[in-house]
Design an enzyme around this catalytic site. Sequence first.
Site, PDB file in Angstrom:
ATOM      1  N   ALA A  33       0.823  -1.217   0.000  1.00 50.13           N
ATOM      2  CA  ALA A  33       0.000   0.000   0.000  1.00 50.13           C
ATOM      3  C   ALA A  33       0.858   1.268   0.000  1.00 50.13           C
ATOM      4  CB  ALA A  33      -0.920   0.006   1.218  1.00 50.13           C
ATOM      5  N   ALA A  43     -16.898  -0.692  15.460  1.00 52.09           N
ATOM      6  CA  ALA A  43     -18.245  -0.708  16.034  1.00 52.09           C
ATOM      7  C   ALA A  43     -18.798  -2.122  15.981  1.00 52.09           C
ATOM      8  CB  ALA A  43     -19.160   0.231  15.257  1.00 52.09           C
ATOM      9  N   GLU A 129     -15.126  -5.415  -3.590  1.00 48.39           N
ATOM     10  CA  GLU A 129     -14.671  -6.704  -4.138  1.00 48.39           C
ATOM     11  C   GLU A 129     -15.251  -7.892  -3.371  1.00 48.39           C
ATOM     12  OE1 GLU A 129     -12.247  -7.429  -6.930  1.00 48.39           O
ATOM     13  OE2 GLU A 129     -13.553  -9.120  -6.484  1.00 48.39           O
ATOM     14  N   ILE A 136     -12.526 -14.442  -4.338  1.00 40.58           N
ATOM     15  CA  ILE A 136     -12.103 -14.404  -5.757  1.00 40.58           C
ATOM     16  C   ILE A 136     -12.093 -12.948  -6.228  1.00 40.58           C
ATOM     17  CG2 ILE A 136     -12.591 -15.205  -8.105  1.00 40.58           C
ATOM     18  CD1 ILE A 136     -14.361 -17.391  -6.923  1.00 40.58           C
ATOM     19  N   GLU A 190     -25.974 -16.159   5.190  1.00 47.27           N
ATOM     20  CA  GLU A 190     -26.355 -14.789   5.550  1.00 47.27           C
ATOM     21  C   GLU A 190     -27.080 -14.811   6.897  1.00 47.27           C
ATOM     22  OE1 GLU A 190     -25.533 -11.952   3.549  1.00 47.27           O
ATOM     23  OE2 GLU A 190     -24.315 -13.617   2.897  1.00 47.27           O
ATOM     24  N   LYS A 205     -25.572 -10.621  -6.152  1.00 47.08           N
ATOM     25  CA  LYS A 205     -24.226 -10.681  -6.741  1.00 47.08           C
ATOM     26  C   LYS A 205     -24.294 -10.615  -8.264  1.00 47.08           C
ATOM     27  CE  LYS A 205     -22.529 -13.400  -2.856  1.00 47.08           C
ATOM     28  NZ  LYS A 205     -22.505 -14.739  -2.281  1.00 47.08           N
TER      29      LYS A 205
HETATM   30  P1  NDP Z   1     -21.877 -11.260  11.014  1.00 49.69           P
HETATM   31  O1  NDP Z   1     -23.302 -11.370  11.409  1.00 49.69           O
HETATM   32  O2  NDP Z   1     -20.951 -12.372  11.363  1.00 49.69           O
HETATM   33  O3  NDP Z   1     -21.260  -9.905  11.610  1.00 49.69           O
HETATM   34  C1  NDP Z   1     -21.959  -8.704  11.636  1.00 49.69           C
HETATM   35  C2  NDP Z   1     -21.220  -7.743  12.545  1.00 49.69           C
HETATM   36  O4  NDP Z   1     -21.912  -6.505  12.519  1.00 49.69           O
HETATM   37  C3  NDP Z   1     -21.150  -8.202  13.997  1.00 49.69           C
HETATM   38  O5  NDP Z   1     -19.902  -7.904  14.531  1.00 49.69           O
HETATM   39  C4  NDP Z   1     -22.243  -7.358  14.687  1.00 49.69           C
HETATM   40  O6  NDP Z   1     -21.943  -7.080  16.030  1.00 49.69           O
HETATM   41  C5  NDP Z   1     -22.133  -6.082  13.881  1.00 49.69           C
HETATM   42  N1  NDP Z   1     -23.376  -5.320  13.897  1.00 49.69           N
HETATM   43  C6  NDP Z   1     -24.611  -5.698  13.519  1.00 49.69           C
HETATM   44  N2  NDP Z   1     -25.471  -4.680  13.691  1.00 49.69           N
HETATM   45  C7  NDP Z   1     -24.775  -3.650  14.191  1.00 49.69           C
HETATM   46  C8  NDP Z   1     -25.091  -2.328  14.606  1.00 49.69           C
HETATM   47  N3  NDP Z   1     -26.338  -1.878  14.521  1.00 49.69           N
HETATM   48  N4  NDP Z   1     -24.113  -1.539  15.062  1.00 49.69           N
HETATM   49  C9  NDP Z   1     -22.850  -2.005  15.153  1.00 49.69           C
HETATM   50  N5  NDP Z   1     -22.470  -3.222  14.783  1.00 49.69           N
HETATM   51  C10 NDP Z   1     -23.425  -4.046  14.307  1.00 49.69           C
HETATM   52  O7  NDP Z   1     -21.875 -11.000   9.438  1.00 49.69           O
HETATM   53  P2  NDP Z   1     -20.751 -11.398   8.394  1.00 49.69           P
HETATM   54  O8  NDP Z   1     -19.438 -11.001   8.884  1.00 49.69           O
HETATM   55  O9  NDP Z   1     -20.978 -12.793   7.961  1.00 49.69           O
HETATM   56  O10 NDP Z   1     -21.180 -10.485   7.136  1.00 49.69           O
HETATM   57  C11 NDP Z   1     -20.850  -9.128   7.072  1.00 49.69           C
HETATM   58  C12 NDP Z   1     -21.082  -8.644   5.638  1.00 49.69           C
HETATM   59  O11 NDP Z   1     -20.234  -9.360   4.763  1.00 49.69           O
HETATM   60  C13 NDP Z   1     -22.499  -8.873   5.105  1.00 49.69           C
HETATM   61  O12 NDP Z   1     -22.831  -7.833   4.229  1.00 49.69           O
HETATM   62  C14 NDP Z   1     -22.370 -10.176   4.334  1.00 49.69           C
HETATM   63  O13 NDP Z   1     -23.349 -10.313   3.316  1.00 49.69           O
HETATM   64  C15 NDP Z   1     -21.006  -9.994   3.741  1.00 49.69           C
HETATM   65  N6  NDP Z   1     -20.311 -11.192   3.337  1.00 49.69           N
HETATM   66  C16 NDP Z   1     -20.221 -12.243   4.206  1.00 49.69           C
HETATM   67  C17 NDP Z   1     -19.505 -13.362   3.866  1.00 49.69           C
HETATM   68  C18 NDP Z   1     -19.340 -14.517   4.798  1.00 49.69           C
HETATM   69  O14 NDP Z   1     -18.702 -15.507   4.415  1.00 49.69           O
HETATM   70  N7  NDP Z   1     -19.876 -14.468   6.010  1.00 49.69           N
HETATM   71  C19 NDP Z   1     -18.838 -13.461   2.561  1.00 49.69           C
HETATM   72  C20 NDP Z   1     -18.988 -12.288   1.720  1.00 49.69           C
HETATM   73  C21 NDP Z   1     -19.707 -11.207   2.117  1.00 49.69           C
HETATM   74  P3  NDP Z   1     -21.814  -8.243  17.163  1.00 49.69           P
HETATM   75  O15 NDP Z   1     -20.578  -8.996  16.800  1.00 49.69           O
HETATM   76  O16 NDP Z   1     -21.684  -7.517  18.431  1.00 49.69           O
HETATM   77  O17 NDP Z   1     -23.049  -9.071  17.017  1.00 49.69           O
HETATM   78  N1  HSE Z   2     -23.860 -16.173   2.280  1.00 49.47           N
HETATM   79  C1  HSE Z   2     -22.927 -15.943   1.228  1.00 49.47           C
HETATM   80  C2  HSE Z   2     -22.638 -17.243   0.515  1.00 49.47           C
HETATM   81  C3  HSE Z   2     -21.666 -15.343   1.777  1.00 49.47           C
HETATM   82  O1  HSE Z   2     -22.963 -18.301   1.056  1.00 49.47           O
HETATM   83  O2  HSE Z   2     -22.105 -17.210  -0.587  1.00 49.47           O
HETATM   84  C4  HSE Z   2     -20.693 -14.925   0.712  1.00 49.47           C
HETATM   85  O3  HSE Z   2     -21.171 -13.847  -0.019  1.00 49.47           O
END
Ligand code: NDP
Ligand code: HSE
Length: 436
Positions: A33, A43, A129, A136, A190, A205
């Site tokens: 970077a 948060a 991405e 990917i 999800e 997607k």
């Molecule tokens: P998670 O449910 O595991 O994590 C969500 C996080 O957001 C948690 O840390 C939660 O806090 C926090 N959160 C939720 N609401 C609030 C709020 N109001 N204020 C502050 N923090 C908040 O989700 P994922 O990590 O699985 O997914 C995150 C994003 O990434 C989504 O858009 C998902 O579609 C996308 N994504 C996910 C993939 C996957 O493999 N899981 C792959 C590709 C994309 P706390 O921990 O305290 O509950």
């Molecule tokens: N819920 C999604 C999946 C996470 O299963 O592909 C990755 O976008």
Amino acid sequence: MNAVKIGLIGLGTVGAGTLEILQRNSRDIAGRAGRDIRVTRAAVQNLAKQRMVDTTGIELTDDPMQVVNDPDIDIVVELIGGDGIAREVVLRAIENGKHVVTANKALIALHGNHIFEKAQEKGLMVAFEAAVAGGIPIIKSLREGLSANRIQWLAGIINGTCNYILTRMEQDGLDFSEVLKEAQSLGYAEADPTFDIEGIDAAHKLTILASIAFGIPLQFDKVYVEGITGVTIDDIRYAGELGFRIKHLGIARRNQDGIELRVHPALIPEQRLIANVDGVMNAALVMADAVGPTLYYGAGAGAEPTGSAVVADIVDVVRALTSDPNNRVPHLAFQPGSLAALPIMHIGQVETAFYLRMSVINRPGVLAAITRIFGDSEISIATILQKGHDAKGKEVTIIMLTQVTPGNYMSNAVEQIEKLDAVTSKITAIRLENLA
Ligand code: NDP
Ligand code: HSE
């Protein structure tokens, strides 16, 4: 030079994976970077929750707006999900002049046109991405690597949860709901898993991929969506006997009547590479005029694969911090003034071959009645198999493969066949894609 300060909104599966990578590979990442990258604020929803990642030195809050409004934060990384609070966070970050990185496909597919317009006005980057196919680098490949090409079609396994479920059903004979629970516990699904199994996540997607491939605005509401809940272990087995595997695909194709945008299960010849993409792995096959077919493969979900894409976006944004906003890669690959208003085709116009499964009473004339309806509907049959009891008057299963036909011819024929006395079940119809 000072470190770039990141505000991480969300420390769940992807947030924790992202932080872990930033910490573990900090030297390499800074080397690429050109600046150190430091997460200074994060948060979460529940401050009392035990974190699987080291948050030492990071100021935690349960109010995302505190992070977004902090003048010291350079880049906001939104990893909450959904299009409620996440949308407010992203728009406020842009209003505050901060670049954004997000993994949120729902947000980009539903509100991306507006978000990019706002970012463009302010000369800011919104990088996404990780929103498609997890680790990917498919967005970068389409947007930059293939920028010489006119893209003709793309077909992808773009939901890891669906692919994981279909694979476990096929290979281990497991029950749908049992495998869905596994996918949830592995962090693939999800927050609302119906988004995965009903095809909505894949449609989000596909909306993004099609926009970047064809230079059209994001149009989620025009995508035809079918999930995998209607696919049974029997369908998977019958498809296998015929030399096919069933995969959940997102397909975008440019043709003379417009653009096809569709998400549904499909039979694919088992010898295609993409038919052999199993488990949580994703793949996207892109057909373009100059390069021909290219195939992109990797983990479609999970903490570090997705974190890998998030961190790559952060590096891109850091590199661009000092560049002229007018000379950056456009959000949707084409300059905003060059987006085309191509029509999106209705699924009834889209032509594919079909696999059909139905239960019928085994008696003379039944097959003749069914094939007559197909003949009258101008649908050619390629294969017929009869499974089950041979005795007259018993229920048997009929499997058919048809040749390519428009979707509305098929739905009319199915409606008529289901009205026959001898047909005792709803007909399962799954499209068949050769992907040649
Ligand atoms: P998670 O449910 O595991 O994590 C969500 C996080 O957001 C948690 O840390 C939660 O806090 C926090 N959160 C939720 N609401 C609030 C709020 N109001 N204020 C502050 N923090 C908040 O989700 P994922 O990590 O699985 O997914 C995150 C994003 O990434 C989504 O858009 C998902 O579609 C996308 N994504 C996910 C993939 C996957 O493999 N899981 C792959 C590709 C994309 P706390 O921990 O305290 O509950
Ligand atoms: N819920 C999604 C999946 C996470 O299963 O592909 C990755 O976008």
